[in-house]
Scaffold this motif. Structure first.
Motif, PDB file in Angstrom:
ATOM      1  N   TRP A   1       0.693  -1.384  -0.008  1.00 56.67           N
ATOM      2  CA  TRP A   1      -0.167   0.014   0.056  1.00 56.67           C
ATOM      3  C   TRP A   1       1.083   1.309  -0.141  1.00 56.67           C
ATOM      4  CZ3 TRP A   1      -2.662  -4.064   2.845  1.00 56.67           C
ATOM      5  CH2 TRP A   1      -3.649  -4.641   2.236  1.00 56.67           C
TER       6      TRP A   1
ATOM      7  N   THR B   1      -6.702  -2.959 -12.572  1.00 54.66           N
ATOM      8  CA  THR B   1      -6.971  -1.772 -13.011  1.00 54.66           C
ATOM      9  C   THR B   1      -8.359  -1.263 -13.520  1.00 54.66           C
ATOM     10  OG1 THR B   1      -6.192  -2.157 -15.151  1.00 54.66           O
ATOM     11  CG2 THR B   1      -4.354  -1.641 -13.935  1.00 54.66           C
TER      12      THR B   1
ATOM     13  N   ARG C   1     -10.340  -1.329  -9.891  1.00 53.78           N
ATOM     14  CA  ARG C   1      -9.938  -0.011  -9.289  1.00 53.78           C
ATOM     15  C   ARG C   1     -10.626   1.142  -9.972  1.00 53.78           C
ATOM     16  NH1 ARG C   1      -3.741   1.875  -9.295  1.00 53.78           N
ATOM     17  NH2 ARG C   1      -4.080   1.767 -11.586  1.00 53.78           N
ATOM     18  N   ALA C   2     -10.647   1.162 -11.108  1.00 53.99           N
ATOM     19  CA  ALA C   2     -11.333   2.408 -11.963  1.00 53.99           C
ATOM     20  C   ALA C   2     -12.941   2.225 -11.478  1.00 53.99           C
ATOM     21  CB  ALA C   2     -11.400   2.314 -13.420  1.00 53.99           C
TER      22      ALA C   2
ATOM     23  N   TYR D   1     -14.112   1.085  -8.701  1.00 50.07           N
ATOM     24  CA  TYR D   1     -14.084   1.512  -7.112  1.00 50.07           C
ATOM     25  C   TYR D   1     -14.157   2.901  -6.919  1.00 50.07           C
ATOM     26  CZ  TYR D   1     -14.689  -2.950  -5.050  1.00 50.07           C
ATOM     27  OH  TYR D   1     -15.346  -4.160  -4.500  1.00 50.07           O
ATOM     28  N   LYS D   2     -13.208   3.676  -8.106  1.00 48.28           N
ATOM     29  CA  LYS D   2     -13.041   5.008  -7.685  1.00 48.28           C
ATOM     30  C   LYS D   2     -14.275   5.913  -8.291  1.00 48.28           C
ATOM     31  CE  LYS D   2      -7.742   5.385  -8.264  1.00 48.28           C
ATOM     32  NZ  LYS D   2      -6.693   5.918  -9.078  1.00 48.28           N
ATOM     33  N   SER D   3     -14.792   5.231  -9.424  1.00 49.12           N
ATOM     34  CA  SER D   3     -16.070   6.132  -9.659  1.00 49.12           C
ATOM     35  C   SER D   3     -17.140   5.841  -9.078  1.00 49.12           C
ATOM     36  CB  SER D   3     -16.258   5.775 -11.334  1.00 49.12           C
ATOM     37  OG  SER D   3     -16.551   4.342 -11.541  1.00 49.12           O
TER      38      SER D   3
ATOM     39  N   GLY E   1     -17.345   3.928  -5.776  1.00 49.24           N
ATOM     40  CA  GLY E   1     -17.136   4.017  -4.296  1.00 49.24           C
ATOM     41  C   GLY E   1     -17.371   2.544  -3.940  1.00 49.24           C
TER      42      GLY E   1
ATOM     43  N   PRO F   1     -13.842   0.882  -0.150  1.00 48.88           N
ATOM     44  CA  PRO F   1     -12.934   0.743  -1.425  1.00 48.88           C
ATOM     45  C   PRO F   1     -11.435   0.995  -1.053  1.00 48.88           C
ATOM     46  CG  PRO F   1     -13.930   3.013  -1.329  1.00 48.88           C
ATOM     47  CD  PRO F   1     -14.589   2.031   0.060  1.00 48.88           C
ATOM     48  N   ASP F   2     -11.032   1.636   0.092  1.00 47.61           N
ATOM     49  CA  ASP F   2      -9.376   1.836   0.321  1.00 47.61           C
ATOM     50  C   ASP F   2      -8.502   0.679   0.160  1.00 47.61           C
ATOM     51  OD1 ASP F   2     -11.699   3.306   2.037  1.00 47.61           O
ATOM     52  OD2 ASP F   2     -10.167   4.281   2.962  1.00 47.61           O
TER      53      ASP F   2
ATOM     54  N   VAL G   1      -8.472   1.040  -3.932  1.00 47.41           N
ATOM     55  CA  VAL G   1      -7.948   2.069  -4.756  1.00 47.41           C
ATOM     56  C   VAL G   1      -6.664   2.579  -4.282  1.00 47.41           C
ATOM     57  CG1 VAL G   1     -10.537   2.863  -5.079  1.00 47.41           C
ATOM     58  CG2 VAL G   1      -9.385   3.720  -3.053  1.00 47.41           C
ATOM     59  N   ASN G   2      -6.185   2.113  -2.968  1.00 50.90           N
ATOM     60  CA  ASN G   2      -4.923   2.807  -2.608  1.00 50.90           C
ATOM     61  C   ASN G   2      -3.939   1.701  -2.720  1.00 50.90           C
ATOM     62  OD1 ASN G   2      -6.209   5.208  -1.509  1.00 50.90           O
ATOM     63  ND2 ASN G   2      -6.668   4.108   0.567  1.00 50.90           N
TER      64      ASN G   2
END
Length: 575
Positions: free
Chosen positions: A67, A212, A215-216, A218-220, A222, A226-227, A230-231
């Protein structure tokens, strides 16, 4: 050494492990400090090393590898990102949940559980309850074809199976760069020998693109938490396709900040950005990262040590320290201090691994000991143990310990445990894990009077090589091995076809009668054993056969949770 399960356990692919044999916390371990204290064992005797007291350095360096900047002292190095286990989620638990309809999807990477797991009928039923199944494999495995009818070898009705199967063809090990770990703990780098065929991609490419994309999302969109996704630290030059070299450098370890000598904080021993030379340079202050502390140094300041191929043996005792890299610290024999007497002299002067020369430990191997520790100070050779000595019995590490005991298999031809007469509760291991429906599937000796065991053959490797023409030619057809006593009793000759049944299913195969499977006297009664090689199935180039694990019971060993493949009850019949 054989490239076997060593790498799986080293890299924490068992459900309760992190890498390097660090362990995941349990659900009662919500506090980081208590988690560390329970594992960073302090010496129990004076002047012992108890190297696990460095657990925090290994853990923090792993969290920094996973992380990066998101793992800080303030958040206990991302401790809350880790799941807190209420129980183990190994293969048997996974398929139990699947068979109960409690799983939506299953990603199966480089594994053929329909062939490898016990009780094929249960495995098939579980897979049929999934919404989706993703197969990452270079071969058309039985698991990927579980839904297709192959006659009596896989007698299913595809119209009743709604699982959507996605097959993602991968390269095999000979079609990619990377390292394999063998049973001697050698990390040996290998180079791509050919391009993968068709649309096959490496596992790294598939996992990289899958991550990837997730992650995209989860970023969009939530999510509840999601930490950890996304991290995740993802520093690779091509995000969708990390290279083997990048991963190797990451699990080996590097300095994130200048690393100083603990005895002289003004002296920098490793500058920020440099690869680490070994796990002794790992720190618990966030200044180092290592994806697996045991592998630290494999790709060090002098480059990729796994790629070395110097097989010189200057001492003549088999110590080839310049061939590849052996964890930990390129040490070839662990606990090699035990090869010397208390004064530091080798028990066998002709095979001197290490010895005390008056000021340091030196020799043909890397000392598994404090290098300048005078033997007169009494430090024990077993430096990972808090007491410094070996253990004759498990101290808190066995579910049914501390002393060893013999237990009969859950399917046994015997009505009692001969080594514990008069104690009915000790027939089978009381600490073993058996799910309710699996217990109901056990057979009884009155119906299944013969004992079976499974094993491998020289000509095949697991379930892979039946896809290889030469191996299929060498061992083309499924057979079972029976002894002369059972053959005479049932009127079976070599070459006859037999049916072998358990309470979970049956297989049919050619009988091979041998002298080596003798009738054994056990607790006053004769017991016949049937040997069942595991390698056949309904896909591949060899003649179609039955999966041996059609017959086996689902029993988790009391400690390892390894299924009880090696002894169960069957009935042999001539057909």
């Amino acid at each position: 050494g054989h490239s076997n399960i060593q790498g799986l356990t080293d890299l924490g692919l068992m459900s309760n492990l992190l890498t390097g044999y660090l362990t995941l916390p349990g659900e009662k371990e919500q506090e980081y400090d208590k988690y560390i204290a329970a594992r960073a064992s302090k010496p129990l005797r004076p002047n012992q090393l108890s190297y696990w007291q460095n657990y925090n350095k290994f853990y923090v360096s792993l969290m920094k590898a996973w992380w990066g900047d998101a793992a800080t002292r303030e958040n206990n190095w991302a401790y809350d990102y880790l799941p807190k286990l209420d129980k183990g989620y190994d293969m048997l638990q996974t398929f139990e949940l699947m068979s109960q309809g409690k799983m939506n999807g299953f990603i199966c990477q480089g594994f053929n559980p329909l062939a490898a797991a016990p009780n094929k009928a249960k495995m098939t039923g579980g897979l049929a309850k999934l919404k989706f199944l993703v197969i990452m494999d270079p071969l058309a495995t039985e698991t990927s074809e579980f839904w297709r009818n192959y006659g009596e070898h896989n007698d299913v009705d595809p119209s009743k199976i709604q699982t959507e199967v996605f097959r993602l063809p991968t390269s095999c090990f000979a079609e990619e760069d990377g390292a394999l770990v063998n049973s001697g703990r050698w990390l040996q780098w290998h180079w791509k020998g050919a391009e993968p065929p068709g649309e096959a991609r490496t596992d790294l490419e598939i996992m990289g693109e899958l991550f990837t994309r997730l992650r995209a999302l989860y970023k969009s969109g939530g999510g509840a938490f999601p930490d950890p996704i996304v991290n995740l630290y993802w520093p690779y030059a091509v995000a969708k396709s990390p290279s083997p070299e990048e991963l190797a450098k990451e699990y080996s370890g590097r300095a994130l900040k200048d690393v100083t000598d603990p005895k002289n904080p003004t002296q920098v021993i490793r500058k920020a950005g440099e690869q680490l030379a070994g796990f002794a340079e790992l720190r618990d202050d966030g200044s180092t990262l290592s994806g697996c502390w045991l592998y630290c140094g494999a790709w060090g300041p002098n480059g990729n040590l796994m790629a070395r191929r110097d097989n010189s043996d200057p001492t003549g005792i088999g110590q080839t320290l310049n061939w590849a890299y052996s964890w930990p610290a390129n040490r070839r024999v662990m606990y090699n201090r035990a090869s010397c007497d208390p004064s530091g002299k080798p028990f066998n002067p002709d095979r001197k691994l290490i010895a005390w020369n008056g000021t340091a430990w030196t020799g043909a191997d890397v000392p598994d000991y404090k290098a300048d520790e005078d033997p007169s100070l009494g430090m024990g050779p077993f430096i990972m143990n808090a007491e410094g000595v070996a253990r004759f019995f498990g101290r808190g590490n066995l579910a049914e310990g501390p002393f060893p005991e013999h237990y009969e298999p859950f399917e046994s031809p015997l009505a009692r445990n001969p080594l514990s007469p008069g104690q009915e509760q000790t027939l089978s291991n009381p600490a073993a894990r058996v799910f309710k429906d699996d217990r109901a599937a056990f057979g009884k000796v009155t119906e299944f009077p013969h004992v079976a065991t499974t094993y491998r053959l020289t000509e095949h490797f697991h379930y892979w090589t039946k896809h290889v023409r030469l191996n299929a030619i060498l061992q083309p057809e499924q057979f079972v091995e029976i002894g002369e006593g059972l053959a005479k009793e049932l009127g079976i000759a070599s070459g006859d076809r037999v049916k072998v049944s358990s309470n979970r299913g049956f297989i049919k195969a050619v009988a091979v009668v041998t002298k080596r499977l003798r009738t054994l006297p056990a607790d006053g009664k004769p017991v016949h054993t049937v040997g069942i090689p595991i390698h056949w199935g309904f896909t591949g180039l060899a003649k179609p056969g039955f999966l041996a694990n059609t017959l086996t019971p689902v029993v988790g060993d009391g400690n390892s949770q390894t299924p009880e493949f090696k002894s169960f009850l069957v009935k042999v019949e001539k057909v």
